[in-house]
Design a protein around this motif. Sequence first.
Motif, PDB file in Angstrom:
ATOM      1  N   UNK A  92       0.802  -1.221   0.000  1.00 10.80           N
ATOM      2  CA  UNK A  92       0.000   0.000   0.000  1.00 10.80           C
ATOM      3  C   UNK A  92       0.829   1.262   0.000  1.00 10.80           C
ATOM      4  N   UNK A  93       0.165   2.381   0.174  1.00 11.46           N
ATOM      5  CA  UNK A  93       0.838   3.678   0.219  1.00 11.46           C
ATOM      6  C   UNK A  93       1.534   3.992  -1.089  1.00 11.46           C
ATOM      7  N   UNK A  94       2.721   4.546  -0.997  1.00  8.13           N
ATOM      8  CA  UNK A  94       3.486   4.930  -2.181  1.00  8.13           C
ATOM      9  C   UNK A  94       4.429   3.830  -2.652  1.00  8.13           C
ATOM     10  N   UNK A  95       4.363   2.650  -2.043  1.00  6.29           N
ATOM     11  CA  UNK A  95       5.263   1.568  -2.421  1.00  6.29           C
ATOM     12  C   UNK A  95       4.858   1.013  -3.779  1.00  6.29           C
ATOM     13  N   UNK A  96       5.805   0.921  -4.701  1.00  7.95           N
ATOM     14  CA  UNK A  96       5.515   0.385  -6.022  1.00  7.95           C
ATOM     15  C   UNK A  96       5.666  -1.125  -6.048  1.00  7.95           C
ATOM     16  N   UNK A  97       6.751  -1.629  -5.497  1.00 12.59           N
ATOM     17  CA  UNK A  97       6.995  -3.070  -5.444  1.00 12.59           C
ATOM     18  C   UNK A  97       6.756  -3.561  -4.029  1.00 12.59           C
ATOM     19  N   UNK A  98       5.662  -4.265  -3.824  1.00 12.20           N
ATOM     20  CA  UNK A  98       5.306  -4.726  -2.498  1.00 12.20           C
ATOM     21  C   UNK A  98       6.176  -5.902  -2.071  1.00 12.20           C
ATOM     22  N   UNK A  99       6.391  -6.033  -0.754  1.00 17.28           N
ATOM     23  CA  UNK A  99       6.947  -7.270  -0.211  1.00 17.28           C
ATOM     24  C   UNK A  99       5.847  -8.126   0.411  1.00 17.28           C
ATOM     25  N   UNK A 100       4.620  -7.633   0.423  1.00 19.55           N
ATOM     26  CA  UNK A 100       3.469  -8.377   0.927  1.00 19.55           C
ATOM     27  C   UNK A 100       2.213  -7.887   0.253  1.00 19.55           C
ATOM     28  N   UNK A 101       1.095  -8.573   0.508  1.00 21.24           N
ATOM     29  CA  UNK A 101      -0.156  -8.165  -0.139  1.00 21.24           C
ATOM     30  C   UNK A 101      -1.137  -7.482   0.807  1.00 21.24           C
ATOM     31  N   UNK A 102      -0.798  -7.403   2.104  1.00 18.85           N
ATOM     32  CA  UNK A 102      -1.623  -6.635   3.027  1.00 18.85           C
ATOM     33  C   UNK A 102      -2.916  -7.288   3.449  1.00 18.85           C
ATOM     34  N   UNK A 103      -3.091  -8.581   3.222  1.00 17.59           N
ATOM     35  CA  UNK A 103      -4.352  -9.224   3.604  1.00 17.59           C
ATOM     36  C   UNK A 103      -4.089 -10.526   4.342  1.00 17.59           C
ATOM     37  N   UNK A 104      -5.019 -10.870   5.217  1.00 18.08           N
ATOM     38  CA  UNK A 104      -4.958 -12.106   5.998  1.00 18.08           C
ATOM     39  C   UNK A 104      -5.826 -13.146   5.302  1.00 18.08           C
ATOM     40  N   UNK A 105      -5.195 -14.173   4.718  1.00 12.84           N
ATOM     41  CA  UNK A 105      -5.951 -15.187   3.980  1.00 12.84           C
ATOM     42  C   UNK A 105      -5.874 -16.535   4.692  1.00 12.84           C
ATOM     43  N   UNK A 106      -6.763 -17.440   4.330  1.00  9.99           N
ATOM     44  CA  UNK A 106      -6.801 -18.783   4.901  1.00  9.99           C
ATOM     45  C   UNK A 106      -6.874 -19.791   3.752  1.00  9.99           C
ATOM     46  N   UNK A 107      -5.932 -20.729   3.763  1.00  6.32           N
ATOM     47  CA  UNK A 107      -5.834 -21.708   2.687  1.00  6.32           C
ATOM     48  C   UNK A 107      -6.013 -23.109   3.258  1.00  6.32           C
ATOM     49  N   UNK A 108      -7.000 -23.847   2.742  1.00  7.98           N
ATOM     50  CA  UNK A 108      -7.268 -25.223   3.160  1.00  7.98           C
ATOM     51  C   UNK A 108      -7.069 -26.127   1.955  1.00  7.98           C
ATOM     52  N   UNK A 109      -6.336 -27.229   2.151  1.00  8.96           N
ATOM     53  CA  UNK A 109      -6.075 -28.117   1.023  1.00  8.96           C
ATOM     54  C   UNK A 109      -6.166 -29.576   1.444  1.00  8.96           C
ATOM     55  N   UNK A 110      -6.552 -30.406   0.482  1.00 13.43           N
ATOM     56  CA  UNK A 110      -6.548 -31.855   0.644  1.00 13.43           C
ATOM     57  C   UNK A 110      -5.362 -32.374  -0.161  1.00 13.43           C
TER      58      UNK A 110
END
Length: 274
Positions: A135-153
């Motif tokens: 976010x902000x003025x950063x052009x190349x992020x080192x993260x995406x700024x969101x909390x996600x949950x991944x479930x896999x079989x």
Amino acid sequence: MNRFVLAALLTGVMIFDFAIAYAGGWTQLKGKGYFKLSQQVISAESLFIANGSKTEIPTVSGYTTSLYGEFGVTDRVTLVGYMPVYTHFGVDAEGLDSTSGVGDGDAGVRIGILTEGSTAVSLQAMAGLPLGESGGDIVLWTGDGEFNQHVSLQAGHSLYPAPAYLIGEIGYNNRKSSDNRDESYADEFRYRLQAGYTIAERIDVSVWLRGVEALDRADDEFHPRNDLEYLSFGSQIDFHVSPNAGITAGISRFARSHNLLNAPVWEVGLFLKL
């Protein structure tokens, strides 16, 4: 630099999401584990933009040093973690600063459903940790700024007595939803197929196919910052210096993609088995 190219560069940080290697159905035995220190490198002069087509860009280079680990709490329960401890992105263009820092991590658990015999099946749940800059003025992020949950079989099948295996995985990644389009991320369906073979008890060779499908997004609805989709393929070689430690090297690249750099990702690392 025109706005079109600048918008494309905003996606450059999202290249290492697919680089995490999971065991594929097998859990670690109690007190046992697998740990890897690795370095991923990419240098790209073109990019898959939001509609899936390619465009040329100033050279973007990325370097990520990461730690990956698995540890068996019981024979059926394994803790899993991934942490990009240092990420650096730079672009060969005047007026655009480089970005360095930690990246987004992942932490979770793998639970064995079927652990006896030649076929193993497990359920894995991972939480994305938004530790990187975004976010902000950063052009190349080192993260995406969101909390996600991944479930896999996950499923793995040993081809013993041949020193070979097959792995399959399907999963769902629940991402941030918002009425604000700039803060809304497409949920994802993820899948993976992998095959491996051991040569002379010291060299493990594997090849894979991995994919992410963004859900509820048409090609003209992809948002440069938030929405990813790709089909990638790659290979890896592990050389065992001892029965419990060795060196690993691999390469991945995209067959098709939305919002990712168009270049191979190289990886080298060291691994240790408890």
